[in-house]
Design a protein around this motif. Structure first.
Motif, short mmCIF file in Angstrom:
data_model
loop_
_atom_site.label_atom_id
_atom_site.label_comp_id
_atom_site.label_asym_id
_atom_site.label_seq_id
_atom_site.Cartn_x
_atom_site.Cartn_y
_atom_site.Cartn_z
N LYS A 162 24.05 -13.18 -12.41
CA LYS A 162 24.68 -13.28 -11.07
C LYS A 162 23.95 -14.31 -10.25
N VAL A 163 24.69 -14.88 -9.12
CA VAL A 163 23.92 -15.63 -8.13
C VAL A 163 23.17 -14.97 -6.99
N ARG A 164 22.27 -15.34 -6.60
CA ARG A 164 21.50 -14.72 -5.49
C ARG A 164 22.48 -14.32 -4.31
N GLU A 165 22.38 -13.04 -3.69
CA GLU A 165 23.22 -12.57 -2.88
C GLU A 165 22.34 -12.31 -1.54
N PHE A 166 22.96 -12.24 -0.21
CA PHE A 166 22.22 -11.63 0.87
C PHE A 166 22.29 -10.10 0.84
N VAL A 167 21.39 -9.56 1.35
CA VAL A 167 21.41 -8.22 1.46
C VAL A 167 21.20 -7.52 2.62
N ALA A 168 20.29 -8.06 3.41
CA ALA A 168 20.00 -7.64 5.10
C ALA A 168 19.12 -8.55 5.65
N ALA A 169 19.21 -8.53 6.92
CA ALA A 169 18.36 -9.45 7.67
C ALA A 169 17.96 -8.98 9.15
N ILE A 170 16.85 -9.30 9.59
CA ILE A 170 16.28 -8.93 10.80
C ILE A 170 15.68 -9.92 11.61
N THR A 171 16.22 -9.99 13.44
CA THR A 171 15.40 -10.89 13.90
C THR A 171 13.87 -10.50 14.32
N ARG A 172 13.19 -11.75 14.66
CA ARG A 172 12.00 -11.62 14.78
C ARG A 172 11.36 -10.43 15.85
N SER A 173 12.04 -10.25 16.59
CA SER A 173 11.82 -9.07 17.67
C SER A 173 12.07 -7.70 16.81
N GLY A 174 12.85 -7.77 15.89
CA GLY A 174 13.33 -6.42 15.19
C GLY A 174 14.32 -5.62 15.67
N GLY A 175 15.12 -6.33 17.03
CA GLY A 175 15.92 -5.78 17.83
C GLY A 175 17.35 -5.82 17.34
N ILE A 176 17.80 -6.66 16.35
CA ILE A 176 19.03 -6.90 15.69
C ILE A 176 18.88 -7.01 14.25
N ARG A 232 23.60 2.34 3.38
CA ARG A 232 22.78 3.00 2.40
C ARG A 232 21.22 2.40 2.46
N PHE A 233 21.08 0.99 2.89
CA PHE A 233 19.88 0.33 3.11
C PHE A 233 19.60 0.11 4.55
N THR A 234 18.31 0.06 4.79
CA THR A 234 17.87 0.02 6.29
C THR A 234 16.67 -1.09 6.23
N ILE A 235 16.83 -1.92 6.94
CA ILE A 235 15.73 -3.23 7.18
C ILE A 235 15.13 -2.86 8.44
N SER A 236 13.64 -2.97 8.34
CA SER A 236 12.72 -2.71 9.62
C SER A 236 11.61 -3.58 9.50
N GLY A 237 10.86 -3.82 10.67
CA GLY A 237 9.95 -4.87 10.60
C GLY A 237 8.58 -4.46 11.54
N ASP A 238 7.65 -4.86 11.20
CA ASP A 238 6.25 -4.57 12.10
C ASP A 238 5.85 -6.28 12.21
N ASN A 239 5.94 -6.41 13.60
CA ASN A 239 5.52 -7.98 13.85
C ASN A 239 4.01 -8.02 13.91
N ALA A 240 3.53 -7.05 14.42
CA ALA A 240 2.00 -6.82 14.36
C ALA A 240 1.29 -6.99 13.01
N GLU A 241 2.01 -6.71 11.99
CA GLU A 241 1.32 -6.77 10.66
C GLU A 241 2.07 -7.78 9.97
N ASN A 242 3.02 -8.55 10.58
CA ASN A 242 3.58 -9.64 9.75
C ASN A 242 4.47 -8.78 8.44
N LYS A 243 5.13 -7.68 8.67
CA LYS A 243 5.59 -6.89 7.54
C LYS A 243 7.02 -6.76 7.89
N VAL A 244 7.99 -6.77 6.87
CA VAL A 244 9.31 -6.30 6.87
C VAL A 244 9.68 -5.25 5.68
N TYR A 245 10.33 -4.37 6.03
CA TYR A 245 10.72 -3.27 4.88
C TYR A 245 12.14 -3.37 4.55
#
Length: 122
Positions: free
Chosen positions: A39-53, A63-76
């Motif tokens: 299959k082709v690549r598809e979008f799953v989830a995204a988050i703003t740099r602030s993590g607020g949206i 079912r899935f939850t995206i989150s981020g840690d700006n201080a560590e430059n990480k996204v989960y």
């Protein structure tokens, strides 16, 4: 900026995994995409740099939850209630630091990780 994704593996249907992505430098909005076999690549989830949206594909919302840690430059990406159809290589992606917004379009992303394989058995 380089992205390193990890956390994939083999899990039974109904199980959970947490994917991680660490960036070598500061980035803008970040997202996760996936490519299932044949299959082709598809979008799953995204988050703003602030993590607020955040935003999700309809197939994973709730079912899935995206989150981020700006201080560590990480996204989960927490994957719950996994289904066999979630089997894919999952890629994290990042936009340039000056672009705070997320995007659901792969072409808007400037940096990509190498992918991590998630296999869900029935």
């Amino acid at each position: 900026v380089q992205l390193q994704a990890s956390g994939g593996g083999l899990v039974q249907a109904g199980g959970s995994l947490r994917l991680s992505c660490v960036a070598s430098g500061r980035t803008g909005g970040m997202g996760w995409f996936r490519r299932a076999p044949g299959k082709v690549r598809e979008f799953v989830a995204a988050i703003t740099r602030s993590g607020g949206i955040t935003t999700y594909a309809s197939s994973v919302k709730g079912r899935f939850t995206i989150s981020g840690d700006n201080a560590e430059n990480k996204v989960y990406l927490l994957l719950n209630s996994l289904k066999p159809e979630d089997t894919a290589v999952y890629y994290c992606a990042a936009r340039d630091y000056n672009v705070r917004r997320y995007s659901t379009t792969s072409y808007d992303y400037d940096f990509w990780g190498q992918g991590t394989l998630v296999t869900v058995s029935s």
